[in-house]
Design a protein around this motif. Structure first.
Motif, short mmCIF file in Angstrom:
data_model
loop_
_atom_site.label_atom_id
_atom_site.label_comp_id
_atom_site.label_asym_id
_atom_site.label_seq_id
_atom_site.Cartn_x
_atom_site.Cartn_y
_atom_site.Cartn_z
N THR A 318 61.22 15.14 -12.89
CA THR A 318 61.84 14.40 -11.96
C THR A 318 62.15 13.15 -12.62
OG1 THR A 318 60.71 15.31 -9.89
CG2 THR A 318 61.41 13.11 -9.82
N SER A 319 61.30 12.46 -13.32
CA SER A 319 61.55 11.17 -14.06
C SER A 319 62.57 11.38 -15.20
CB SER A 319 60.13 10.77 -14.62
OG SER A 319 59.02 10.92 -13.77
N VAL A 320 62.81 12.35 -15.86
CA VAL A 320 63.65 12.55 -16.72
C VAL A 320 65.11 12.65 -16.05
CG1 VAL A 320 64.47 14.10 -18.51
CG2 VAL A 320 62.08 13.53 -18.60
N THR A 321 64.89 13.32 -14.80
CA THR A 321 66.12 13.57 -14.28
C THR A 321 66.87 12.15 -13.69
OG1 THR A 321 65.80 15.58 -13.26
CG2 THR A 321 67.34 14.52 -12.24
N LEU A 322 65.97 11.24 -13.14
CA LEU A 322 66.36 9.93 -12.95
C LEU A 322 66.64 9.03 -13.95
CD1 LEU A 322 63.65 9.45 -10.10
CD2 LEU A 322 66.16 10.53 -9.66
N ALA A 323 65.83 9.16 -15.17
CA ALA A 323 65.94 8.14 -16.13
C ALA A 323 67.33 8.51 -16.94
CB ALA A 323 64.95 8.14 -17.22
N SER A 324 67.98 9.77 -16.84
CA SER A 324 68.94 10.15 -17.91
C SER A 324 70.28 10.06 -17.08
CB SER A 324 68.63 11.58 -18.27
OG SER A 324 68.57 12.59 -17.46
N GLY A 325 70.17 9.29 -15.86
CA GLY A 325 71.56 9.23 -15.14
C GLY A 325 71.51 10.11 -13.59
N GLY A 326 70.47 10.73 -13.28
CA GLY A 326 70.61 11.55 -12.25
C GLY A 326 70.34 10.57 -10.86
N ASP A 327 70.93 11.05 -9.73
CA ASP A 327 70.75 10.20 -8.58
C ASP A 327 69.53 10.85 -7.48
OD1 ASP A 327 72.84 7.91 -6.92
OD2 ASP A 327 71.46 9.12 -5.78
N GLY A 328 68.72 10.37 -7.37
CA GLY A 328 67.55 10.76 -6.28
C GLY A 328 66.28 9.67 -6.22
N GLY A 329 65.46 10.27 -5.79
CA GLY A 329 63.99 9.69 -5.63
C GLY A 329 62.94 10.59 -5.62
N VAL A 330 61.70 10.10 -4.89
CA VAL A 330 60.49 10.71 -4.87
C VAL A 330 60.14 11.32 -3.74
CG1 VAL A 330 59.61 8.97 -6.83
CG2 VAL A 330 59.49 8.65 -4.31
N ALA A 373 51.14 8.51 -0.09
CA ALA A 373 50.76 7.94 -1.03
C ALA A 373 51.76 7.42 -2.24
CB ALA A 373 49.64 8.50 -1.82
N SER A 374 52.85 8.09 -2.26
CA SER A 374 54.10 7.78 -3.08
C SER A 374 54.88 6.59 -2.40
CB SER A 374 54.90 9.07 -3.11
OG SER A 374 54.23 9.91 -3.81
N ILE A 375 55.10 6.63 -1.29
CA ILE A 375 55.87 5.60 -0.62
C ILE A 375 55.24 4.47 0.17
CG2 ILE A 375 58.06 7.08 -0.88
CD1 ILE A 375 57.80 7.36 2.35
N HIS A 376 53.60 4.61 -0.04
CA HIS A 376 52.96 3.60 0.82
C HIS A 376 53.49 3.69 2.44
CE1 HIS A 376 51.23 1.44 -2.96
NE2 HIS A 376 51.06 2.59 -2.72
N ALA A 377 53.64 4.85 3.18
CA ALA A 377 54.05 4.95 4.40
C ALA A 377 53.41 6.11 5.13
CB ALA A 377 55.66 4.89 4.34
N PRO A 378 52.13 5.96 5.55
CA PRO A 378 51.50 7.23 6.04
C PRO A 378 52.04 7.66 7.44
CG PRO A 378 50.22 5.00 6.38
CD PRO A 378 51.32 4.52 5.51
N PHE A 379 52.58 6.63 8.45
CA PHE A 379 53.23 7.24 9.68
C PHE A 379 54.49 7.88 9.51
CE2 PHE A 379 50.19 3.43 10.35
CZ PHE A 379 49.28 4.25 11.30
N THR A 380 55.24 7.42 8.22
CA THR A 380 56.43 8.07 8.13
C THR A 380 56.21 9.30 7.83
OG1 THR A 380 57.68 6.20 7.55
CG2 THR A 380 58.29 8.18 6.82
N ALA A 381 55.20 9.54 6.74
CA ALA A 381 54.95 10.94 6.08
C ALA A 381 54.29 11.89 7.32
CB ALA A 381 53.68 10.75 5.21
N LEU A 382 53.43 11.26 8.15
CA LEU A 382 53.03 12.23 9.19
C LEU A 382 53.95 12.72 10.09
CD1 LEU A 382 50.91 13.09 11.24
CD2 LEU A 382 51.09 10.60 12.33
N THR A 416 54.59 1.31 -5.83
CA THR A 416 55.23 2.20 -5.54
C THR A 416 56.59 2.15 -6.69
OG1 THR A 416 56.60 1.55 -3.96
CG2 THR A 416 54.74 2.52 -3.20
N VAL A 417 57.33 3.30 -6.64
CA VAL A 417 58.55 3.17 -7.52
C VAL A 417 59.52 2.21 -6.67
CG1 VAL A 417 58.45 5.35 -8.56
CG2 VAL A 417 59.60 5.25 -6.19
N TYR A 418 59.43 2.06 -5.22
CA TYR A 418 60.13 0.98 -4.87
C TYR A 418 59.89 -0.50 -5.08
CZ TYR A 418 61.28 5.29 -2.05
OH TYR A 418 61.35 6.59 -1.62
N SER A 419 58.61 -0.71 -5.06
CA SER A 419 57.95 -2.03 -4.94
C SER A 419 57.59 -2.71 -6.57
CB SER A 419 56.76 -2.20 -4.20
OG SER A 419 55.55 -1.24 -4.78
N TYR A 420 57.75 -1.52 -7.47
CA TYR A 420 57.16 -2.32 -8.60
C TYR A 420 58.40 -2.72 -9.51
CZ TYR A 420 56.26 -1.96 -13.72
OH TYR A 420 56.01 -2.24 -15.13
#
Length: 426
Positions: A318-330, A373-382, A416-420
Motif C-alpha cells: 500500500t505504501s509503495v503504491t502511494l509513494a510511487s504515484g498511485g492515488d488512494g489512502g488507508v 485506529a488508522s484514522i482515529h475515528a471510532p464512531f465512523t468505523a463503527l 495518523t497519515v492525515y495528521s502527521y
C-alpha cells in the motif's frame, strides 16, 4: 414588524433556501460520483484480476502501466500537480484563500480508478472523498452567501461520497465530523443531513447492495477478553500501517527521477502480487472470499503463514503504491488487514485455547478496529462497517474495540497519515 426586521427575516430565509438547494445538489453530484466510481472500479478490477490469474505475466505489466498512465496524466493534463489525498481537504478548510480547484474532481476520479484496477494495493475511498469535497468547494465559491460555509459545504460533499461508497449516511456525517470539521454548527447539520439523505435516497433508488453479505447470529460475553486482545492487536497493526506509509513516502521523495519511482514501485508491487494475489487492488475480492464459510475454516500452518505474510506485506505494498504515484489512502487497506487479522486471531484462539470464538465476528470486529485506529475515528468505523455488512448485531462489541484500538494506537503513536507533519517532531 418594522422594515429592518422584515428585510433581515427575508434575508435569512433566502440564505436558508439557498443552503438547502446547494446541499441537495452537492449530495446528488457527490453520490453519483461515488456510485459510478465504485461500480466501474469493481467491474474492471474483477476483469483485470481474472486476467492475472489466467496469465500471471500481467502482474508485471499492469502496475507499471497504471502508474505510468497516472504520471503522464498528472504531467500533461492535471497541471503537474500531485494529489495529496485528504490533506488537500484539510488545507482548504483551514484556509480562507486555499480552495480545491475543480480539476481535482476528474484527477482523483481517474487516478483512483487507474490505481486500483491495475493492481495498486489501495482503494478508491480517499479519491472519492477529495473529489466529492471539491464538489462542495466549487459550490461554495459560486455565491458570496456561501463563503462563510466553506467547511460545511465541503463536509457535505464528503459525507455524501462516503454514504455512496459504504451505504451508511451516519458514517458519512461522522467521518466529516471526526476527521474534517471537528465541530458541529447548525449549518453543518443542515447541509450534511440533506446531502447524506439525498445520497442514501439515490442508493435506495438504484438498489445498491451492501459491499459484503454476511450472516451474524450472535456474540457471547465470554468472548470479551478476546475482543480486548483483538483491539490491542488492531492498534498495533494500524500503527505499522501508518509508519509504513510515512516511511516509504519519505524514502521515495528522495528519488528525484519520477520514472525511477514508478519502476521501483512496480517491481515491489509485481513481486508481492505474484506471491499473494489477495493484495491486488482494494482487496475486497479477497475479503469476500474469506467471508464464505469462515466459521468452517480449518487450521493449518500454511494458512497461518499465508495470513501472517499478507498482514506484513499489505502495509508495505500500500505504501509503495502511494509513494510511487498511485492515488488512494488507508481506508481499504485498513479494512483488508482488519479482516485477515480478525480471522487469524480467531483461528489461533480456537486452535490453541479452545476458545470457541466465532471467526466471522472477529473478521468484522477486526475491520472496524483497524480502521478506527488508522484514522482515529471510532464512531465512523463503527457505522461504516455496520453499513458495509448491513448488520448491527455486533454494535456493542464493535463500539468497544473501536474505542480501545483508537486510544491504544493514539497513546503509542499519536499521528495518523492525515495528521502527521514533519514539523510536529522537530
Amino acid at each position: 414588524m418594522n422594515v429592518t426586521s422584515r428585510i433581515k427575516k427575508n434575508y435569512h430565509f433566502i440564505k436558508f433556501r439557498k443552503l438547502v438547494i446547494v446541499s441537495v445538489l452537492i449530495g446528488l453530484l457527490s453520490a453519483f460520483l461515488g456510485i459510478i466510481l465504485k461500480n466501474i472500479t469493481e467491474y474492471y478490477e474483477e476483469i483485470f484480476f481474472h486476467k492475472t490469474i489466467i496469465n500471471p505475466i500481467f502482474l508485471v505489466f499492469f502496475p507499471v502501466f497504471g502508474l505510468s498512465i497516472i504520471y503522464f496524466l498528472r504531467e500533461y493534463v492535471f497541471k503537474k500537480k500531485e494529489n495529496k489525498g485528504i490533506k488537500e481537504v484539510f488545507e482548504s478548510t483551514n484556509s480562507i484563500s486555499n480552495n480545491l480547484p475543480s480539476y481535482k474532481i476528474p484527477s482523483h476520479f481517474i487516478n483512483g480508478f487507474l490505481t486500483v484496477v491495475f493492481g495498486g494495493s489501495t482503494g478508491i475511498e480517499v479519491s472519492t472523498v477529495v473529489a466529492s469535497a471539491t464538489i462542495g468547494s466549487v459550490a461554495q465559491r459560486k455565491q458570496n452567501v456561501f463563503r462563510r460555509y466553506k467547511t460545511e459545504l465541503i463536509c457535505a460533499g464528503v459525507a455524501a461520497g462516503i454514504t455512496a461508497l459504504f451505504s451508511s449516511p451516519i458514517a458519512g456525517i461522522l467521518f466529516s465530523l471526526e476527521v474534517i470539521s471537528k465541530k458541529v454548527t447548525r449549518a453543518f447539520l443542515l447541509t450534511n443531513l440533506i446531502a447524506v439523505s439525498i445520497a442514501f435516497g439515490l442508493l435506495t433508488l438504484l438498489d445498491e447492495k451492501p459491499l459484503f453479505t454476511v450472516q451474524i447470529a450472535t456474540w457471547h460475553i465470554k468472548a470479551i477478553p478476546y475482543f480486548i486482545l483483538l483491539g490491542v492487536l488492531a492498534a498495533l497493526n494500524s500503527i505499522y500501517l501508518t509508519r509504513c506509509v510515512l516511511f516509504f513516502k519519505e524514502q521515495f521523495s528522495k528519488i528525484k527521477t519520477t520514472y525511477f519511482k514508478i519502476i521501483i514501485g512496480s517491481v515491489i508491487l509485481s513481486i508481492s502480487l505474484f506471491v499473494f494475489p489477495q493484495l491486488y487492488g482494494d482487496g475486497y475480492h479477497a475479503i469476500k472470499s474469506i467471508f464464505i464459510n469462515p466459521n468452517e475454516l480449518l487450521f493449518s500452518f500454511a494458512l497461518v503463514l499465508t495470513f501472517v505474510g499478507i498482514l506484513i506485506l499489505k502495509p508495505i505494498v500500500t505504501s509503495v503504491t502511494l509513494a510511487s504515484g498511485g492515488d488512494g489512502g488507508v481506508f481499504a487497506p485498513s479494512l483488508f488487514t482488519g479482516a485477515f487479522l480478525g480471522l487469524l486471531v480467531a483461528v489461533l484462539l480456537n486452535k490453541y485455547l479452545d476458545a470457541a470464538v466465532i471467526p466471522i465476528n472477529f473478521m468484522i470486529l477486526g475491520m472496524a478496529a483497524v480502521l478506527s485506529a488508522s484514522i482515529h475515528a471510532p464512531f465512523t468505523a463503527l457505522f461504516l462497517v455496520c453499513g458495509l455488512t448491513n448488520d448491527y448485531n455486533l454494535f456493542l462489541p464493535i463500539l468497544g474495540v473501536c474505542l480501545l484500538s483508537k486510544y491504544t494506537a493514539k497513546m503509542i503513536y499519536p499521528f495518523t497519515v492525515y495528521s502527521y507533519s514533519p514539523s510536529f517532531i522537530k
